[in-house]
Design a protein around this motif. Structure first.
Motif, PDB file in Angstrom:
ATOM      1  N   UNK A  99     -25.030  16.880  18.003  1.00  0.00           N
ATOM      2  CA  UNK A  99     -26.036  17.223  19.007  1.00  0.00           C
ATOM      3  C   UNK A  99     -26.329  16.039  19.929  1.00  0.00           C
ATOM      4  N   UNK A 100     -25.640  14.901  19.673  1.00  0.00           N
ATOM      5  CA  UNK A 100     -25.922  13.706  20.467  1.00  0.00           C
ATOM      6  C   UNK A 100     -25.454  13.877  21.913  1.00  0.00           C
ATOM      7  N   UNK A 101     -24.334  14.584  22.105  1.00  0.00           N
ATOM      8  CA  UNK A 101     -23.792  14.787  23.449  1.00  0.00           C
ATOM      9  C   UNK A 101     -23.836  16.277  23.760  1.00  0.00           C
ATOM     10  N   UNK A 102     -24.744  16.718  24.620  1.00  0.00           N
ATOM     11  CA  UNK A 102     -24.859  18.149  24.900  1.00  0.00           C
ATOM     12  C   UNK A 102     -23.681  18.657  25.720  1.00  0.00           C
ATOM     13  N   UNK A 103     -23.352  19.934  25.530  1.00  0.00           N
ATOM     14  CA  UNK A 103     -22.305  20.551  26.329  1.00  0.00           C
ATOM     15  C   UNK A 103     -22.789  20.713  27.766  1.00  0.00           C
ATOM     16  N   UNK A 104     -21.844  20.666  28.697  1.00  0.00           N
ATOM     17  CA  UNK A 104     -22.169  20.884  30.103  1.00  0.00           C
ATOM     18  C   UNK A 104     -21.181  21.880  30.688  1.00  0.00           C
ATOM     19  N   UNK A 105     -21.664  22.647  31.671  1.00  0.00           N
ATOM     20  CA  UNK A 105     -20.786  23.635  32.301  1.00  0.00           C
ATOM     21  C   UNK A 105     -19.986  22.984  33.409  1.00  0.00           C
ATOM     22  N   UNK A 106     -18.665  23.253  33.397  1.00  0.00           N
ATOM     23  CA  UNK A 106     -17.777  22.779  34.445  1.00  0.00           C
ATOM     24  C   UNK A 106     -16.846  23.917  34.836  1.00  0.00           C
ATOM     25  N   UNK A 107     -16.192  23.747  35.978  1.00  0.00           N
ATOM     26  CA  UNK A 107     -15.384  24.822  36.541  1.00  0.00           C
ATOM     27  C   UNK A 107     -13.928  24.372  36.679  1.00  0.00           C
ATOM     28  N   UNK A 108     -13.015  25.270  36.335  1.00  0.00           N
ATOM     29  CA  UNK A 108     -11.595  24.938  36.469  1.00  0.00           C
ATOM     30  C   UNK A 108     -11.223  24.884  37.953  1.00  0.00           C
ATOM     31  N   UNK A 109     -10.525  23.819  38.343  1.00  0.00           N
ATOM     32  CA  UNK A 109     -10.106  23.648  39.734  1.00  0.00           C
ATOM     33  C   UNK A 109      -8.710  24.219  39.978  1.00  0.00           C
ATOM     34  N   UNK A 110      -8.033  24.603  38.914  1.00  0.00           N
ATOM     35  CA  UNK A 110      -6.714  25.237  38.984  1.00  0.00           C
ATOM     36  C   UNK A 110      -6.467  25.917  37.649  1.00  0.00           C
ATOM     37  N   UNK A 111      -5.427  26.749  37.588  1.00  0.00           N
ATOM     38  CA  UNK A 111      -5.081  27.354  36.304  1.00  0.00           C
ATOM     39  C   UNK A 111      -4.804  26.234  35.300  1.00  0.00           C
ATOM     40  N   UNK A 112      -5.402  26.320  34.113  1.00  0.00           N
ATOM     41  CA  UNK A 112      -5.349  25.208  33.158  1.00  0.00           C
ATOM     42  C   UNK A 112      -4.877  25.673  31.795  1.00  0.00           C
ATOM     43  N   UNK A 113      -3.937  24.928  31.216  1.00  0.00           N
ATOM     44  CA  UNK A 113      -3.534  25.163  29.836  1.00  0.00           C
ATOM     45  C   UNK A 113      -4.637  24.697  28.900  1.00  0.00           C
ATOM     46  N   UNK A 114      -4.828  25.415  27.801  1.00  0.00           N
ATOM     47  CA  UNK A 114      -5.779  24.992  26.778  1.00  0.00           C
ATOM     48  C   UNK A 114      -5.035  24.836  25.455  1.00  0.00           C
ATOM     49  N   UNK A 115      -5.534  23.912  24.643  1.00  0.00           N
ATOM     50  CA  UNK A 115      -4.900  23.560  23.378  1.00  0.00           C
ATOM     51  C   UNK A 115      -5.928  23.648  22.270  1.00  0.00           C
ATOM     52  N   UNK A 116      -5.460  23.830  21.037  1.00  0.00           N
ATOM     53  CA  UNK A 116      -6.359  23.850  19.887  1.00  0.00           C
ATOM     54  C   UNK A 116      -5.553  23.615  18.625  1.00  0.00           C
ATOM     55  N   UNK A 117      -6.270  23.232  17.575  1.00  0.00           N
ATOM     56  CA  UNK A 117      -5.615  23.135  16.281  1.00  0.00           C
ATOM     57  C   UNK A 117      -5.571  24.513  15.658  1.00  0.00           C
ATOM     58  N   UNK A 118      -4.350  24.956  15.307  1.00  0.00           N
ATOM     59  CA  UNK A 118      -4.123  26.236  14.645  1.00  0.00           C
ATOM     60  C   UNK A 118      -3.322  25.931  13.383  1.00  0.00           C
ATOM     61  N   UNK A 119      -3.912  26.187  12.232  1.00  0.00           N
ATOM     62  CA  UNK A 119      -3.282  25.721  11.000  1.00  0.00           C
ATOM     63  C   UNK A 119      -3.324  24.206  10.974  1.00  0.00           C
TER      64      UNK A 119
END
Length: 416
Positions: free
Chosen positions: A26-46
């Motif tokens: 909770x030390x760093x709150x989330x902030x809303x931002x906007x994509x400036x172009x189509x963007x790939x997203x990554x995540x840990x899966x397994x």
């Protein structure tokens, strides 16, 4: 920058990164931002960090800043990552229109599964603006299922504190993860004693089954990962399977181990700790032989050692599992003894297989009190989120079963 970005994520994964992130702080709150172009997203899966989809240009996400080249955001049961170069301040006075009640609504014990890249929309309508895509071979948690005016079903999901909608025409409901059960493995020509026992599999059949899994891109999960699935804590691939072996027989080391190792597969070996041999036995296919200390140690690059009890793998005069006639304290003592005995192979003996699939309320309580996190039975079926972790189902693939039968059992089909 993208190469460096991917390298950083892979480094996190190799260091044992398991979803703990700035999002949990909770030390760093989330902030809303906007994509400036189509963007790939990554995540840990397994246990891998992979590309899990895209977010289209102009979409707003709640992200958490990091010192690296990427932002973090909520993705499924874990954390997603997006290159900072793809995001900027929210343009004008735009704001997220998602209803706060839906965003705060807890996830259901339900996932969707993707077998191809699927479109995510901003509303439950194919005519609405697209939010982005989810990649193929994902399980993703669902908040709710909705019907549109044409009676079509939509999955409501959450990505980066945004609501998204996936058509049920593009994805399936998750019908559970198969946990496969094996015991004894022999070559047909040497199997003179156990040919008619359902718990004995031929080397050829086992090899063909593992080849089938490999060719179809299945990931073999550990019991730890299965626990993450049951308790809704971990992102996992759609094509996932758990491979388990009961008893700790020498034939498994002799025949299954090299096949699994060749394919890079992992498996769980539920060991009867009182039957571990001090030295390897000379091979005798006509006897039930158990693995030795050195064989268990040598196969730990494939097998995760877990408990099949210490002295309780026996039946009484009525051919019932002896565990059912023992007192709670006897059962608890045995479970704890088994965990201590197996600690030399694995400091985290957290999972139990009931002998002969026998259990009762006393055994379930003892398993919990002994410190186990989950236990598997021989009740037929797949494992689903929210299942009782001490009564997990498994599947048998018999030596005589065709690969078509295996396909029907393992693939994401509803249970009959």
């Amino acid at each position: 920058m993208l190469t460096r970005f991917i390298f950083c994520l892979l480094a996190l994964c190799c260091a044992g990164y398991a979803g703990a992130s700035l999002l949990s702080s909770h030390a760093i709150p989330a902030q809303y931002m906007q994509t400036t172009e189509d963007a790939d997203i990554w995540a840990q899966v397994g246990d891998k960090v992979i590309s899990v989809g895209t977010v289209q240009e102009g979409q707003i996400l709640a992200v958490v800043p990091t010192a690296a080249d990427y932002y973090e955001f909520r993705f499924g049961f874990g954390t997603g990552f997006i290159d900072k170069a793809h995001l900027g301040p929210v343009a004008g006075k735009q704001r997220v229109e998602d209803r706060l009640g839906d965003l705060n609504k807890p996830l259901s014990n339900q996932n969707l599964v993707t077998f191809r890249d699927v479109q995510v929309y901003n509303a439950p309508s194919s005519g609405s603006a697209p939010f982005g895509t989810l990649a193929e071979n994902l399980r993703y948690p669902v908040i709710a299922r909705l019907k549109d005016r044409l009676n079509q079903t939509w999955f409501q999901i959450r990505i980066g504190n945004r609501l998204g909608y996936v058509s049920s025409l593009d994805a399936q409901q998750d019908n559970g993860i198969p946990v496969l059960t094996y015991h004894h493995i022999l070559r047909d020509e040497e199997n003179t004693r156990f040919r008619h026992t359902s718990t004995t599999t031929s080397v050829v059949a086992f090899s063909n089954q593992m080849t089938w899994l490999r060719d179809r891109g299945y990931t073999t999960l550990s019991m730890y990962q299965l626990e993450g699935y049951v308790r809704n804590r971990m992102n996992l691939p759609a094509r996932s399977v758990v491979i388990t072996f009961d008893d700790g027989l020498k034939s498994v080391y002799r025949y299954a181990y090299p096949i699994l190792k060749k394919y890079g597969f992992k498996a769980t070996s539920f060991i009867i700790s009182s039957r571990i041999k001090r030295h390897p036995q000379q091979w005798n296919p006509k006897a039930l032989q158990f693995m030795s200390l050195s064989e268990l140690q040598a196969s730990q690059d494939v097998f995760d050692v877990q408990s099949h009890t210490h002295f309780l793998h026996r039946i009484d005069g009525y051919r019932r599992p002896i565990l059912l006639s023992r007192s709670y304290h006897n059962v608890l003592f045995d479970f704890e003894h088994s965990r201590r005995a197996l600690a030399q192979f694995n400091p985290h003996v957290l999972y139990l297989s009931y002998p002969f699939g026998g259990y009762d309320d006393k055994a379930v309580k003892a398993a919990n009190d002994a410190g186990f996190h989950m236990a598997v039975t021989t009740v037929r079926g797949k494992v689903k989120p929210g299942d009782n972790p001490f009564l997990l189902k498994r599947l048998y693939i018999l030596r005589t079963d065709s690969l078509e039968t295996m396909s029907r059992l393992i693939t994401n089909q509803p249970e009959s």
